[in-house]
Design a protein around this motif. Structure first.
Motif, PDB file in Angstrom:
ATOM      1  N   ALA A 107      13.567  24.624   8.198  1.00 33.94           N
ATOM      2  CA  ALA A 107      14.923  25.161   7.187  1.00 33.94           C
ATOM      3  C   ALA A 107      15.731  25.338   8.299  1.00 33.94           C
ATOM      4  CB  ALA A 107      14.315  26.286   7.301  1.00 33.94           C
ATOM      5  N   ARG A 108      17.310  25.592   7.472  1.00 33.13           N
ATOM      6  CA  ARG A 108      18.546  26.185   7.596  1.00 33.13           C
ATOM      7  C   ARG A 108      18.125  27.889   8.577  1.00 33.13           C
ATOM      8  NH1 ARG A 108      23.240  23.920   8.554  1.00 33.13           N
ATOM      9  NH2 ARG A 108      24.737  25.502   8.427  1.00 33.13           N
ATOM     10  N   LEU A 109      19.197  28.235   9.139  1.00 35.99           N
ATOM     11  CA  LEU A 109      19.289  28.984  10.003  1.00 35.99           C
ATOM     12  C   LEU A 109      20.724  29.699   9.521  1.00 35.99           C
ATOM     13  CD1 LEU A 109      18.444  30.989  13.170  1.00 35.99           C
ATOM     14  CD2 LEU A 109      20.799  31.270  12.211  1.00 35.99           C
ATOM     15  N   SER A 110      20.999  30.849   8.670  1.00 39.81           N
ATOM     16  CA  SER A 110      22.377  30.889   8.622  1.00 39.81           C
ATOM     17  C   SER A 110      22.849  32.360   8.251  1.00 39.81           C
ATOM     18  CB  SER A 110      22.172  29.702   6.673  1.00 39.81           C
ATOM     19  OG  SER A 110      24.294  30.420   6.187  1.00 39.81           O
ATOM     20  N   GLY A 111      23.081  32.853   9.042  1.00 40.95           N
ATOM     21  CA  GLY A 111      23.291  34.608   8.860  1.00 40.95           C
ATOM     22  C   GLY A 111      24.454  35.083   9.767  1.00 40.95           C
ATOM     23  N   TYR A 112      24.729  36.245   9.259  1.00 42.31           N
ATOM     24  CA  TYR A 112      25.834  37.352   9.572  1.00 42.31           C
ATOM     25  C   TYR A 112      25.300  38.247  10.435  1.00 42.31           C
ATOM     26  CZ  TYR A 112      28.900  34.596   6.146  1.00 42.31           C
ATOM     27  OH  TYR A 112      29.694  33.467   5.475  1.00 42.31           O
ATOM     28  N   VAL A 113      26.363  37.980  12.073  1.00 42.39           N
ATOM     29  CA  VAL A 113      26.750  39.462  12.537  1.00 42.39           C
ATOM     30  C   VAL A 113      27.404  40.313  12.032  1.00 42.39           C
ATOM     31  CG1 VAL A 113      26.265  40.715  14.927  1.00 42.39           C
ATOM     32  CG2 VAL A 113      25.495  38.644  14.292  1.00 42.39           C
ATOM     33  N   LEU A 114      27.442  41.654  11.842  1.00 44.28           N
ATOM     34  CA  LEU A 114      28.190  42.822  11.025  1.00 44.28           C
ATOM     35  C   LEU A 114      28.996  43.747  12.018  1.00 44.28           C
ATOM     36  CD1 LEU A 114      27.140  42.443   7.529  1.00 44.28           C
ATOM     37  CD2 LEU A 114      28.879  41.099   8.411  1.00 44.28           C
ATOM     38  N   LEU A 115      29.884  43.769  11.993  1.00 44.40           N
ATOM     39  CA  LEU A 115      30.352  44.940  12.190  1.00 44.40           C
ATOM     40  C   LEU A 115      31.597  46.150  11.609  1.00 44.40           C
ATOM     41  CD1 LEU A 115      30.855  44.081  16.627  1.00 44.40           C
ATOM     42  CD2 LEU A 115      30.040  46.056  15.707  1.00 44.40           C
ATOM     43  N   ASP A 165      36.271  45.076   8.954  1.00 44.15           N
ATOM     44  CA  ASP A 165      35.264  45.103   8.792  1.00 44.15           C
ATOM     45  C   ASP A 165      35.085  43.712   9.785  1.00 44.15           C
ATOM     46  OD1 ASP A 165      33.125  45.730   7.213  1.00 44.15           O
ATOM     47  OD2 ASP A 165      35.084  45.190   5.345  1.00 44.15           O
ATOM     48  N   LEU A 166      34.207  43.453  10.962  1.00 43.95           N
ATOM     49  CA  LEU A 166      34.770  42.112  11.594  1.00 43.95           C
ATOM     50  C   LEU A 166      33.338  41.489  11.280  1.00 43.95           C
ATOM     51  CD1 LEU A 166      35.230  43.337  15.016  1.00 43.95           C
ATOM     52  CD2 LEU A 166      36.715  42.061  13.445  1.00 43.95           C
ATOM     53  N   ARG A 167      33.198  39.919  11.404  1.00 40.21           N
ATOM     54  CA  ARG A 167      31.760  39.025  10.681  1.00 40.21           C
ATOM     55  C   ARG A 167      31.551  37.588  11.579  1.00 40.21           C
ATOM     56  NH1 ARG A 167      31.814  37.596   4.218  1.00 40.21           N
ATOM     57  NH2 ARG A 167      30.047  37.068   4.729  1.00 40.21           N
ATOM     58  N   LEU A 168      30.396  37.601  12.549  1.00 44.12           N
ATOM     59  CA  LEU A 168      30.257  36.456  13.538  1.00 44.12           C
ATOM     60  C   LEU A 168      29.184  35.708  12.783  1.00 44.12           C
ATOM     61  CD1 LEU A 168      30.673  35.125  16.400  1.00 44.12           C
ATOM     62  CD2 LEU A 168      28.962  36.208  16.483  1.00 44.12           C
ATOM     63  N   PRO A 169      29.692  34.694  11.879  1.00 36.78           N
ATOM     64  CA  PRO A 169      28.559  33.660  11.319  1.00 36.78           C
ATOM     65  C   PRO A 169      28.032  33.184  12.441  1.00 36.78           C
ATOM     66  CG  PRO A 169      31.084  33.112  10.718  1.00 36.78           C
ATOM     67  CD  PRO A 169      30.976  34.056  11.744  1.00 36.78           C
ATOM     68  N   VAL A 170      26.817  33.133  11.907  1.00 38.99           N
ATOM     69  CA  VAL A 170      25.200  32.131  12.624  1.00 38.99           C
ATOM     70  C   VAL A 170      24.825  31.500  12.150  1.00 38.99           C
ATOM     71  CG1 VAL A 170      23.930  32.601  14.979  1.00 38.99           C
ATOM     72  CG2 VAL A 170      24.875  33.910  14.210  1.00 38.99           C
ATOM     73  N   TYR A 171      24.401  29.803  12.631  1.00 37.79           N
ATOM     74  CA  TYR A 171      23.954  28.722  11.461  1.00 37.79           C
ATOM     75  C   TYR A 171      23.284  27.946  12.980  1.00 37.79           C
ATOM     76  CZ  TYR A 171      28.319  27.011  11.704  1.00 37.79           C
ATOM     77  OH  TYR A 171      30.477  27.033  12.530  1.00 37.79           O
ATOM     78  N   GLY A 172      22.291  26.912  11.794  1.00 40.45           N
ATOM     79  CA  GLY A 172      21.904  25.852  12.502  1.00 40.45           C
ATOM     80  C   GLY A 172      20.776  25.741  11.949  1.00 40.45           C
ATOM     81  N   MET A 173      20.023  24.216  11.979  1.00 45.95           N
ATOM     82  CA  MET A 173      19.044  23.746  11.997  1.00 45.95           C
ATOM     83  C   MET A 173      17.588  23.975  12.986  1.00 45.95           C
ATOM     84  SD  MET A 173      19.560  22.664   8.887  1.00 45.95           S
ATOM     85  CE  MET A 173      18.529  21.906   8.660  1.00 45.95           C
ATOM     86  N   ILE A 174      16.472  24.335  12.112  1.00 49.38           N
ATOM     87  CA  ILE A 174      15.221  24.644  13.119  1.00 49.38           C
ATOM     88  C   ILE A 174      14.231  23.540  12.811  1.00 49.38           C
ATOM     89  CG2 ILE A 174      13.586  25.968  12.875  1.00 49.38           C
ATOM     90  CD1 ILE A 174      14.644  28.300  11.867  1.00 49.38           C
TER      91      ILE A 174
END
Length: 232
Positions: A200-208, A217-226
């Motif tokens: 699967a593909r990992l995809s999400g955000y850290v939000l502040l 708002d602050l958004r840190l994208p986090v993504y990669g392949m598993i």
């Protein structure tokens, strides 16, 4: 012959005078406004002034801006000879960074300048900079744990309070070293990633959230392949 030539020259000058008489002419007070340095999220407002320096009414057919981030409001579409009109502009710097140039186009019946360009220019900074701005994890093995440090740097002249830290996926956890950032101060955002499903593909955000009026708002994208878990 000299008399005939003089008559021809005089007639030509009169003809040219008639040809150029009865025309509108747009004359800008100043075509560029430099708003200097602002923070992302701030709005810049500036009014451009221009005169009809011709002897016929100046007709503004339409006004167009280079992007939807810039709004322009014209005081009048018909400017009498000698009169002055205004164009009020507003630039919204949200989602912009670095050097910025925004252009507004005036379309008129000035025969020598049917399209007039006006410019808003300056530099947009972020109050809080994330370093790195995103986490591209490439390929991660399912079941493994990786941890990353992201620096949050306060570039503004005021104290900023951070709150409501959350992630959009259970595979990503985050912890903040400090919720208050003084001017020039840094905090560390520790991001812990534990991918689950192989293939699967990992995809999400850290939000502040912040208490800033500009950058809420602050958004840190986090993504990669598993990838499949590594064997023993």
């Amino acid at each position: 012959m000299p008399r005939i030539s003089l008559l021809l020259v005089t007639a030509l000058m009169l003809f040219c005078g008639v040809a150029y008489a009865g025309e509108a002419k747009i004359l800008l007070e100043k075509g560029t406004f430099d708003f200097g340095e602002i923070f992302e999220g701030q709005k810049v407002e500036h009014t451009f002034r221009f005169q009809n320096a011709g002897d016929e009414p100046l007709l503004i057919d339409r006004v167009r801006s280079s992007c939807g981030c810039t709004v322009a409001l014209l005081s009048s579409k018909i400017v009498a000879p000698g009169d002055v009109a205004e164009l009020k502009t507003t630039f919204d710097s949200n989602r912009f960074g670095g050097a910025v140039v925004k252009t507004i186009y005036l379309y008129s019946n000035d025969p020598l300048q049917q399209v007039t360009e006006l410019h808003l220019r300056g530099t947009v900074k972020r109050e809080i900079v994330l370093n790195p701005a995103r986490l591209d994890l490439a390929t991660l093995a399912a079941g493994t744990v990786r941890q990353f440090d992201v620096r949050l740097i306060n570039q503004s002249p005021r104290t900023i309070v951070l709150s409501s830290l959350q992630t959009t996926t259970s595979e990503v956890e985050a912890e903040l070293s400090s919720k208050t950032l003084e001017p020039g101060q840094e905090a560390v955002l520790k991001v812990r990633v534990k991918p689950k499903t192989a293939g699967a593909r990992l995809s999400g955000y850290v939000l502040l959230k912040t208490d800033s009026a500009y950058l809420t708002d602050l958004r840190l994208p986090v993504y990669g392949m598993i990838a499949p878990a590594k064997g023993p």
